[in-house]
Design an enzyme around this catalytic site. Structure first.
Site, PDB file in Angstrom:
ATOM      1  N   ASP A 274      36.933 146.245  78.273  1.00 29.90           N
ATOM      2  CA  ASP A 274      37.627 147.145  77.600  1.00 29.90           C
ATOM      3  C   ASP A 274      37.100 148.551  77.353  1.00 29.90           C
ATOM      4  O   ASP A 274      35.760 148.770  77.215  1.00 29.90           O
ATOM      5  CB  ASP A 274      37.158 146.636  75.875  1.00 29.90           C
ATOM      6  CG  ASP A 274      37.946 145.269  75.610  1.00 29.90           C
ATOM      7  OD1 ASP A 274      38.547 144.657  76.629  1.00 29.90           O
ATOM      8  OD2 ASP A 274      38.030 144.909  74.353  1.00 29.90           O
TER       9      ASP A 274
ATOM     10  N   LYS B 111      44.559 148.822  73.432  1.00 30.72           N
ATOM     11  CA  LYS B 111      43.522 148.566  72.330  1.00 30.72           C
ATOM     12  C   LYS B 111      43.419 149.618  71.369  1.00 30.72           C
ATOM     13  O   LYS B 111      43.256 150.606  71.783  1.00 30.72           O
ATOM     14  CB  LYS B 111      42.409 147.935  72.619  1.00 30.72           C
ATOM     15  CG  LYS B 111      41.330 147.633  71.685  1.00 30.72           C
ATOM     16  CD  LYS B 111      39.994 147.134  72.415  1.00 30.72           C
ATOM     17  CE  LYS B 111      38.937 147.119  71.380  1.00 30.72           C
ATOM     18  NZ  LYS B 111      37.539 146.776  71.973  1.00 30.72           N
TER      19      LYS B 111
ATOM     20  N   LYS C 247      45.984 144.877  71.467  1.00 28.22           N
ATOM     21  CA  LYS C 247      44.852 144.232  70.984  1.00 28.22           C
ATOM     22  C   LYS C 247      44.700 145.027  69.506  1.00 28.22           C
ATOM     23  O   LYS C 247      44.342 146.410  69.745  1.00 28.22           O
ATOM     24  CB  LYS C 247      43.570 144.223  71.803  1.00 28.22           C
ATOM     25  CG  LYS C 247      42.397 143.932  70.990  1.00 28.22           C
ATOM     26  CD  LYS C 247      41.168 143.756  71.915  1.00 28.22           C
ATOM     27  CE  LYS C 247      39.836 143.399  71.183  1.00 28.22           C
ATOM     28  NZ  LYS C 247      38.708 143.202  72.308  1.00 28.22           N
TER      29      LYS C 247
END
Length: 222
Positions: free
Chosen positions: A94, A156, A185
Site C-alpha cells: 500500500d 485506496k 479499498k
C-alpha cells in the site's frame, strides 16, 4: 438482507500501523486474522518478517505500507522500500501517492511514480493511497483517473493518519471513474456495521480497519 459474514471478513486488511505497536500486538493481530478469516494483516515494514512467521501455515497474506504516511519521499526511495518489503515477504504493498504532485495536477509524474513502484513489486499487488481527506471532489476524480491510467491494482482512500478516513462520497467517485477496471479499498474511520455494509454496497472491494474483530462480531448480532 442476507449477510455473508465469512465473505465480508475475507475483504478485511486487519491493520496495526501505530508507531508504538509492539511485537505482542502484531502476534495478536495475526492470531485474530487467522481466527476470523481476514484477507491480510497490514503492518509496518519492520514487522513483515514477524507477521510471516505468526501467519505460517495459514492463508492470511501480509500487506505493508511504503512512503507512509505522507507520500513525500522521492520515487527512488519508494522503489527501494518496495523492493525491500517484497524481499522480506510482503504479498501486498500500500503506497502513498505524492499528494503534492496530485494536487498540482501532474498526472505524468503520478502515473510514472505508481508504475515504477509496481515494477519493484515483482508480482506483489499494489494499492495506491490518495488521502481523500486532503482532496476536493475534483481532485478525488483526478486521483481515480491517475490510478486508472497506471498499472496499480487498487485505489485506496486513506492512511488513517490524516484528518479523516474513507467517506461514502470517496467510494462513489472512485467507482464512477474506475468502474470494474480497478479495485477499491476503503480505509480509516469505518466504525459501524452500517458504514461497513454501505461502503461495500457502493463498490469497496477491500476494507482497511483496526476494528475488524469488533465489526465482524457486530455483523453476527445483526
Amino acid at each position: 438482507m442476507e449477510i455473508d459474514i465469512k465473505k465480508i471478513a475475507n475483504m478485511f486488511d486487519h491493520t496495526r500501523l501505530a508507531p508504538d505497536a509492539t511485537l505482542a500486538e502484531i502476534e495478536k493481530l495475526c492470531n485474530e486474522a487467522k481466527q476470523y478469516g481476514f484477507f491480510s494483516v497490514c503492518v509496518n515494514p519492520y514487522f513483515i518478517e514477524a507477521a510471516k512467521k505468526f501467519l505460517s501455515g495459514s492463508n492470511v497474506l501480509v500487506c505493508t505500507v511504503i512512503g507512509f504516511p505522507l507520500g513525500q519521499n522521492t520515487i527512488e526511495t519508494k522503489v527501494f522500500e518496495t523492493k525491500d518489503c517484497v524481499a522480506k515477504g510482503a504479498h501486498e504493498i500500500d503506497m502513498v501517492i505524492n499528494i503534492s504532485k496530485l494536487k498540482e495536477g501532474d498526472v505524468d509524474y503520478c502515473v510514472n511514480e505508481i508504475n515504477e513502484i509496481k515494477k519493484a513489486c515483482n508480482g506483489a499487488l499494489l494499492k495506491v493511497i490518495v488521502e481523500t481527506c486532503l482532496l476536493t471532489p475534483k481532485e478525488k476524480e483526478l486521483a481515480a483517473q491517475i490510478v486508472l491510467k497506471s498499472n496499480a491494482d487498487y485505489i485506496k482512500t486513506s492512511t488513517g493518519f490524516s484528518t479523516a478516513g474513507a467517506t461514502f462520497e470517496d467510494i462513489e467517485i472512485f467507482k464512477k471513474v474506475v468502474g470494474n477496471n480497478k479495485l477499491i479499498k476503503a480505509a480509516g474511520g469505518i466504525k459501524t456495521t452500517d458504514d461497513l455494509l454501505k461502503m461495500i454496497s457502493l463498490g469497496a472491494n477491500r476494507i482497511g480497519t483496526s476494528r475488524g474483530v469488533e465489526l465482524i462480531e457486530g455483523l453476527k448480532n445483526k
